[in-house]
Design a protein around this motif. Structure first.
Motif, mmCIF file in Angstrom:
data_model
loop_
_atom_site.group_PDB
_atom_site.id
_atom_site.type_symbol
_atom_site.label_atom_id
_atom_site.label_comp_id
_atom_site.label_asym_id
_atom_site.label_seq_id
_atom_site.Cartn_x
_atom_site.Cartn_y
_atom_site.Cartn_z
ATOM 1 N N ASP A 5 -19.515 4.432 -5.994
ATOM 2 C CA ASP A 5 -20.310 3.561 -6.870
ATOM 3 C C ASP A 5 -19.388 2.867 -7.875
ATOM 4 O OD1 ASP A 5 -22.814 4.216 -5.792
ATOM 5 O OD2 ASP A 5 -22.869 6.080 -6.964
ATOM 6 N N VAL A 6 -18.498 3.663 -8.464
ATOM 7 C CA VAL A 6 -17.596 3.134 -9.495
ATOM 8 C C VAL A 6 -16.181 3.570 -9.193
ATOM 9 C CG1 VAL A 6 -17.043 3.106 -11.960
ATOM 10 C CG2 VAL A 6 -19.366 3.488 -11.244
ATOM 11 N N THR A 7 -15.256 2.627 -9.202
ATOM 12 C CA THR A 7 -13.842 2.990 -9.145
ATOM 13 C C THR A 7 -13.212 2.547 -10.446
ATOM 14 O OG1 THR A 7 -13.775 2.909 -6.765
ATOM 15 C CG2 THR A 7 -11.665 2.673 -7.908
ATOM 16 N N ILE A 8 -12.570 3.512 -11.112
ATOM 17 C CA ILE A 8 -11.965 3.253 -12.424
ATOM 18 C C ILE A 8 -10.466 3.108 -12.220
ATOM 19 C CG2 ILE A 8 -11.567 4.225 -14.724
ATOM 20 C CD1 ILE A 8 -14.225 5.947 -14.049
ATOM 21 N N VAL A 9 -9.948 1.960 -12.611
ATOM 22 C CA VAL A 9 -8.504 1.746 -12.461
ATOM 23 C C VAL A 9 -7.851 2.100 -13.788
ATOM 24 C CG1 VAL A 9 -6.689 0.154 -11.781
ATOM 25 C CG2 VAL A 9 -9.004 -0.155 -10.880
ATOM 26 N N GLY A 23 -20.362 10.028 -14.271
ATOM 27 C CA GLY A 23 -20.934 11.225 -13.644
ATOM 28 C C GLY A 23 -22.285 11.538 -14.262
ATOM 29 N N LEU A 24 -22.362 11.386 -15.568
ATOM 30 C CA LEU A 24 -23.622 11.629 -16.285
ATOM 31 C C LEU A 24 -24.732 10.713 -15.763
ATOM 32 C CD1 LEU A 24 -24.699 13.202 -18.791
ATOM 33 C CD2 LEU A 24 -23.992 11.277 -20.180
ATOM 34 N N ARG A 25 -24.318 9.533 -15.334
ATOM 35 C CA ARG A 25 -25.307 8.578 -14.836
ATOM 36 C C ARG A 25 -25.429 8.620 -13.316
ATOM 37 N NH1 ARG A 25 -27.371 3.730 -17.709
ATOM 38 N NH2 ARG A 25 -29.113 4.773 -16.684
ATOM 39 N N ASN A 26 -25.022 9.769 -12.744
ATOM 40 C CA ASN A 26 -25.226 10.026 -11.309
ATOM 41 C C ASN A 26 -24.508 9.048 -10.396
ATOM 42 O OD1 ASN A 26 -26.750 12.304 -11.203
ATOM 43 N ND2 ASN A 26 -28.689 11.199 -11.489
ATOM 44 N N MET A 27 -23.363 8.574 -10.809
ATOM 45 C CA MET A 27 -22.657 7.643 -9.937
ATOM 46 C C MET A 27 -21.463 8.345 -9.288
ATOM 47 S SD MET A 27 -23.032 3.923 -11.616
ATOM 48 C CE MET A 27 -22.522 4.185 -13.285
ATOM 49 N N LYS A 28 -21.248 7.993 -8.038
ATOM 50 C CA LYS A 28 -20.117 8.568 -7.298
ATOM 51 C C LYS A 28 -18.850 7.868 -7.792
ATOM 52 C CE LYS A 28 -18.580 9.326 -2.616
ATOM 53 N NZ LYS A 28 -18.849 9.231 -1.202
ATOM 54 N N THR A 29 -17.936 8.659 -8.372
ATOM 55 C CA THR A 29 -16.871 8.078 -9.203
ATOM 56 C C THR A 29 -15.482 8.435 -8.716
ATOM 57 O OG1 THR A 29 -18.379 8.365 -11.075
ATOM 58 C CG2 THR A 29 -16.062 7.985 -11.613
ATOM 59 N N LYS A 30 -14.594 7.462 -8.829
ATOM 60 C CA LYS A 30 -13.187 7.708 -8.475
ATOM 61 C C LYS A 30 -12.292 7.110 -9.562
ATOM 62 C CE LYS A 30 -11.567 7.098 -4.116
ATOM 63 N NZ LYS A 30 -11.342 6.238 -2.939
ATOM 64 N N THR A 74 -16.044 17.038 -15.739
ATOM 65 C CA THR A 74 -17.366 17.693 -15.804
ATOM 66 C C THR A 74 -18.189 17.443 -14.542
ATOM 67 O OG1 THR A 74 -17.350 17.303 -18.177
ATOM 68 C CG2 THR A 74 -19.461 17.924 -17.238
ATOM 69 N N PHE A 75 -18.156 16.223 -14.036
ATOM 70 C CA PHE A 75 -18.984 15.898 -12.859
ATOM 71 C C PHE A 75 -18.118 15.674 -11.616
ATOM 72 C CE2 PHE A 75 -21.338 14.500 -16.678
ATOM 73 C CZ PHE A 75 -22.386 15.403 -16.595
ATOM 74 N N SER A 76 -16.930 16.291 -11.619
ATOM 75 C CA SER A 76 -16.023 16.309 -10.456
ATOM 76 C C SER A 76 -15.776 14.947 -9.802
ATOM 77 C CB SER A 76 -16.558 17.282 -9.400
ATOM 78 O OG SER A 76 -16.822 18.526 -9.978
ATOM 79 N N PRO A 77 -15.230 14.016 -10.535
ATOM 80 C CA PRO A 77 -14.881 12.734 -9.887
ATOM 81 C C PRO A 77 -13.708 12.937 -8.934
ATOM 82 C CG PRO A 77 -13.906 12.841 -12.075
ATOM 83 C CD PRO A 77 -14.739 14.091 -11.931
ATOM 84 N N THR A 78 -13.529 11.994 -8.030
ATOM 85 C CA THR A 78 -12.323 12.008 -7.191
ATOM 86 C C THR A 78 -11.200 11.394 -8.014
ATOM 87 O OG1 THR A 78 -13.621 11.797 -5.209
ATOM 88 C CG2 THR A 78 -11.337 11.057 -5.053
ATOM 89 N N HIS A 105 -9.234 1.392 -0.900
ATOM 90 C CA HIS A 105 -10.394 2.101 -1.469
ATOM 91 C C HIS A 105 -11.557 1.120 -1.563
ATOM 92 C CE1 HIS A 105 -7.780 5.466 -2.990
ATOM 93 N NE2 HIS A 105 -6.892 4.496 -2.885
ATOM 94 N N TYR A 106 -12.781 1.639 -1.407
ATOM 95 C CA TYR A 106 -13.953 0.753 -1.396
ATOM 96 C C TYR A 106 -14.912 1.163 -2.512
ATOM 97 C CZ TYR A 106 -12.018 -0.193 3.188
ATOM 98 O OH TYR A 106 -11.160 -0.537 4.207
ATOM 99 N N SER A 107 -15.472 0.158 -3.168
ATOM 100 C CA SER A 107 -16.321 0.484 -4.313
ATOM 101 C C SER A 107 -17.374 -0.597 -4.562
ATOM 102 C CB SER A 107 -15.419 0.613 -5.555
ATOM 103 O OG SER A 107 -16.102 1.216 -6.602
#
Ligand SMILES: Cc1cc2nc3c(=O)[nH]c(=O)nc-3n(C[C@H](O)[C@H](O)[C@H](O)COP(=O)(O)OP(=O)(O)OC[C@H]3O[C@@H](n4cnc5c(N)ncnc54)[C@H](O)[C@@H]3O)c2cc1C
Length: 352
Positions: A5-9, A23-30, A74-78, A105-107
């Protein structure tokens, strides 16, 4: 193809808090971070005591980073370390991120949190200086104890240099500051501390050359030029704080060029949105009127960026998230923490 959902550079304070909030907002995060460690440029000043983060007791920056990393997990991002993002493009509404190793990577959305880019210290421009980097020529403080009872020359007059000079007052035998300009540019209160301690401050002065010790392994003296005169100064250590070179590593495909200031900072279109839908910014990279680059600001940016990323993916989503700590995701964790706290209180009462 694994779609996030979100990739943070960038895994500095802005990126780390974005990961927590996402993570708090239920998004799959990297998180993609070029360095082998998280924490961003706080790692430049690990020993510094931070006083200006709201609600936090004064603490060393390295502990602050550790706390941030724990919170981000806390919400185990990749998390991908040693991963430099080189190119971002958009294909069929999906962002395609290419790294230096050629990985892709895809986001659905991107949060750009690259701070000042990839930083490396501006080196002392004196012939042969690099050979003393293993001994007594430093570009950062990694352990104040190393300077105990030493005479240290600090070159630089900005906040970085003067903060270090102030820290050194507690351990060094003597601190001398030289700066090439007419006035120090650091915070007045820090400059005052140096003056109170009687620190010798040489303005309009520069290191002209260095003289090594007999075994040619370390700097013994520094030759300083000041207003046309030349002085020799005996030193134990030399600390250089002349700023940082910034590598503008990240590029965007031609059709998704966010609006930039000075060819670098992303101009915020309000709420940490960039001019490209789906790309948001947080922390030092994002520019808006009267922006101050401080740790506290990165957190607010992160919340805005994440909430807007959420809204971009799901227009029906609650626009402003929720009061963070009331989030039901914490219910179970709160129970564990309260039980732990209760056990500790019981043990200490029983042992009295
Ligand atoms: C010497 C010094 C002292 C400071 N003292 C204080 C203080 O006392 N109090 C305070 O509030 N603030 C202080 N600051 C400011 C504070 O450190 C910054 O505001 C904060 O670190 C900004 O966080 P950020 O996440 O936006 O950027 P950064 O911390 O710069 O993090 C950005 C991250 O992105 C990574 N990155 C960059 N390009 C790429 C790429 N292409 N691919 C992958 N990763 C990439 C970088 O490696 C880095 O880890 C200080 C700054 C300095 C330099």
């Amino acid at each position: 193809m694994e779609l996030f959902d979100v990739t943070i550079v960038g895994g500095g304070p802005a990126g780390l808090y974005s990961a927590f909030y996402s993570g708090l907002r239920n998004m799959k995060t990297k998180i993609l971070e070029v360095q082998p460690v998280l924490g961003g440029k706080v790692n430049i000043y690990p020993e510094k005591i931070l006083w200006d983060v709201g609600g936090q007791p004064p603490m060393q920056a390295q502990l602050f980073v550790q706390n941030l990393v724990n919170q981000a997990n806390t919400f185990s991002p990749t998390i991908c370390l040693n991963t430099k993002v080189e190119q971002i493009e958009k294909i069929n509404d999906i962002f395609v991120i290419t790294t230096n190793s050629g990985e892709v990577h895809y986001s659905k959305t991107i949060i750009v949190a690259v701070g000042g880019g990839i930083l490396s210290p501006i080196k002392l421009e004196v012939e042969g200086a690099e050979k003393y980097e293993m001994t007594n020529l430093h570009y950062t403080i990694l352990g104040l104890e190393r300077f105990r009872d030493k005479k240290v020359l600090v070159s630089g007059g900005g906040n970085g240099a003067i903060d270090w000079a102030v820290e050194l007052l507690f351990v060094a035998k003597e601190v001398v500051v030289i700066y090439r300009k007419e006035q120090l540019t650091a915070h007045e209160s820090q400059v005052e501390k140096l003056k109170k301690h009687g620190v010798q401050i040489m303005l309009n002065a520069e290191i002209q050359s260095v003289v090594s010790n007999d075994s040619k392994t370390a700097i013994e003296k520094v030759v300083i030029s000041q207003n046309g005169d030349t002085y020799e100064l005996q030193v134990d250590d030399v600390l250089i704080s002349h700023g940082y070179n910034r590598e503008k590593s990240l590029t965007f495909a031609d059709d998704i060029q966010p609006l930039r200031k000075d060819d670098y900072y992303l101009v915020s279109q309000g709420q940490c949105k960039t001019s490209v839908p789906g790309i948001f910014g947080a922390g030092d990279i994002i520019s808006y009127d009267d922006k101050v680059n401080l740790l506290i600001g990165t957190f607010q940016d992160a919340v805005l960026a994440v909430n807007n990323a959420k809204k971009y993916i799901d227009p029906q989503a609650n626009e402003y998230g929720m009061v963070s700590s009331h989030n039901e995701k914490f219910a179970e964790k709160n129970k564990e923490l309260l039980e732990e706290l209760f056990c500790k209180t019981e043990t200490s009462t029983n042992s009295k």
